[in-house]
Scaffold this motif. Structure first.
Motif, PDB file in Angstrom:
ATOM      1  N   VAL A 258      14.854 -15.598 -24.530  1.00 57.93           N
ATOM      2  CA  VAL A 258      13.689 -16.200 -23.872  1.00 57.93           C
ATOM      3  C   VAL A 258      14.116 -17.468 -23.160  1.00 57.93           C
ATOM      4  CG1 VAL A 258      11.416 -17.244 -24.216  1.00 57.93           C
ATOM      5  CG2 VAL A 258      12.062 -15.211 -25.524  1.00 57.93           C
TER       6      VAL A 258
ATOM      7  N   VAL B 173       6.641 -13.809 -19.691  1.00 58.32           N
ATOM      8  CA  VAL B 173       7.733 -14.431 -20.446  1.00 58.32           C
ATOM      9  C   VAL B 173       9.037 -14.007 -19.777  1.00 58.32           C
ATOM     10  CG1 VAL B 173       8.945 -14.582 -22.649  1.00 58.32           C
ATOM     11  CG2 VAL B 173       6.444 -14.471 -22.598  1.00 58.32           C
TER      12      VAL B 173
ATOM     13  N   CYS C 228      13.056 -13.791 -19.513  1.00 56.60           N
ATOM     14  CA  CYS C 228      14.194 -13.741 -20.428  1.00 56.60           C
ATOM     15  C   CYS C 228      15.484 -13.448 -19.657  1.00 56.60           C
ATOM     16  CB  CYS C 228      13.988 -12.656 -21.484  1.00 56.60           C
ATOM     17  SG  CYS C 228      12.386 -12.752 -22.329  1.00 56.60           S
TER      18      CYS C 228
END
Length: 376
Positions: free
Chosen positions: A262, A278, A280
């Protein structure tokens, strides 16, 4: 009675006597058991295939499952537009080609390019005159041969021409033309579009004769050296996500799984799906991974090792989990607090020091639990 018969009878009597004593000892051990204990002989343990083990440390992590796509960061993706309107005179390459930074992708043609270079040369030649006039007026003013007003007019004209020249030079630089190399004999109606980054061409809209203005995308280039995945996480889970958490993900058609980390958490929730982006970073990519591919991912919420036991060690009764601890042939049922379950292992939260050192039943616990239930 011969000696052989005598010894046979004696051995039989002794065997029966020892067997009765062993049964008596076993019964005495059973009668002395506490309510949470079970007694088992070694032959019974072998028959029931009961196995022992100890507490061990493993990395067990609660996970959040989510989906997403492979993407590239903004600095690794380029759209190539025409800096000034023109017609495509030459076009090279097609999707899938790899190009180095600075490679000529296409050539644009427009008479306006000629006008811009002509204006630059005219302004440059005029600037020399206005500069000399400005200096001359300054000298005359010092000698009281000219008025201050005349000198100021000369200065304004000179500065205006100088600003125009600099603006034209900046425009030419945007077109990829070096202002210092322009001469009356080297004016061209064509400009070259070059790759701003190294990477793979993923989109081509350039074709010979096509009119392209600054809003037209002619090429798109992707540098796959820094791929990442953009995951969609429900807002109810976003508070659990932290930078640096490990991510395992799979891509359709790839036999192996991949790892990521992450890197950034979005700060906006979509209205309809109530999800948050999110981002990553992929730790080790392969050339076959292409931006836009669909991924299934598991975000590991915790990465520290914890004490755990195989799931077969645990028995559950009245909402409480138990394990059996061995003391010789006695097996004591001990309550434990469990946590994360993953890969057939279960976390044991805050185990006591004695439990950490104890022999624990890791297989056959339900058999012992059944025996204990018969005694109740």
């Amino acid at each position: 009675m011969n000696y052989r018969t005598f010894f046979l009878i004696l051995f039989t009597v002794l065997a029966v006597s020892c067997g009765k004593k062993k049964l008596a000892d076993t019964q005495e051990s059973i009668d002395s058991l506490a309510a949470n204990e079970v007694f088992m002989r070694n032959d019974q343990l072998e028959m029931a295939e009961v196995k022992m083990g100890k507490m061990e440390k493993r990395i067990l992590s609660a996970i959040i499952e989510c989906n997403g796509t492979v993407e590239v960061p903004p600095g690794y993706y380029a759209s190539i537009h025409a800096p000034m309107a023109g017609y495509v005179a030459e076009a090279y390459f097609f999707p899938g080609n790899y190009v180095e930074k600075g490679t000529v992708l296409a050539v644009l043609e427009n008479p306006d390019f000629i006008v811009l270079q002509r204006d630059f040369l005219e302004t440059k030649s005029q600037l020399a005159f206005y500069e000399s006039e400005y200096r001359r007026q300054g000298e005359l003013t010092l000698g009281n041969a000219s008025s201050m007003k005349q000198m100021q007019l000369s200065e304004a004209e000179y500065m205006s021409r100088k600003a125009r020249l600099q603006a034209l030079a900046a425009q030419l630089s945007l077109l990829g033309i070096d202002p210092d190399k322009i001469t009356a004999d080297a004016i061209s109606s064509r400009i070259k579009l070059k790759a701003p980054i190294s990477g793979y061409i993923v989109r081509v809209e350039a074709s010979i004769g096509k009119y392209a203005d600054p809003a037209t995308v002619l090429y798109e280039i992707v540098d796959k050296s820094h791929l990442h995945i953009n995951l969609k996480v429900f807002e109810k889970d976003i508070s659990k996500i932290k930078k640096g958490q490990k991510v395992d993900f799979t891509i359709t058609g790839f036999p192996e799984s991949f790892q990521a980390e992450v890197e950034a958490i979005g700060q906006f929730v979509t209205d309809e799906e109530r999800m948050v982006d999110v981002h990553c970073h992929i730790k080790k990519s392969t050339p076959d991974i292409i931006p836009g591919m669909y991924v299934r991912a598991q975000i590991n919420l915790r990465n520290d090792p914890v004490y755990c036991l195989p799931a077969t060690s645990l028995v559950r009764e009245d909402r409480t989990n138990y394990v059996f601890v061995r003391h010789g042939n006695r097996f004591v049922r001990v309550p434990v607090i469990t946590g994360v379950e993953q890969e057939d292992y279960t976390e044991i939260i805050h185990p006591s020091d004695s439990l950490l050192e104890a022999e624990i039943v890791v297989r056959g616990a339900y058999y012992l639990a059944a025996l204990l239930s018969e005694r109740e």
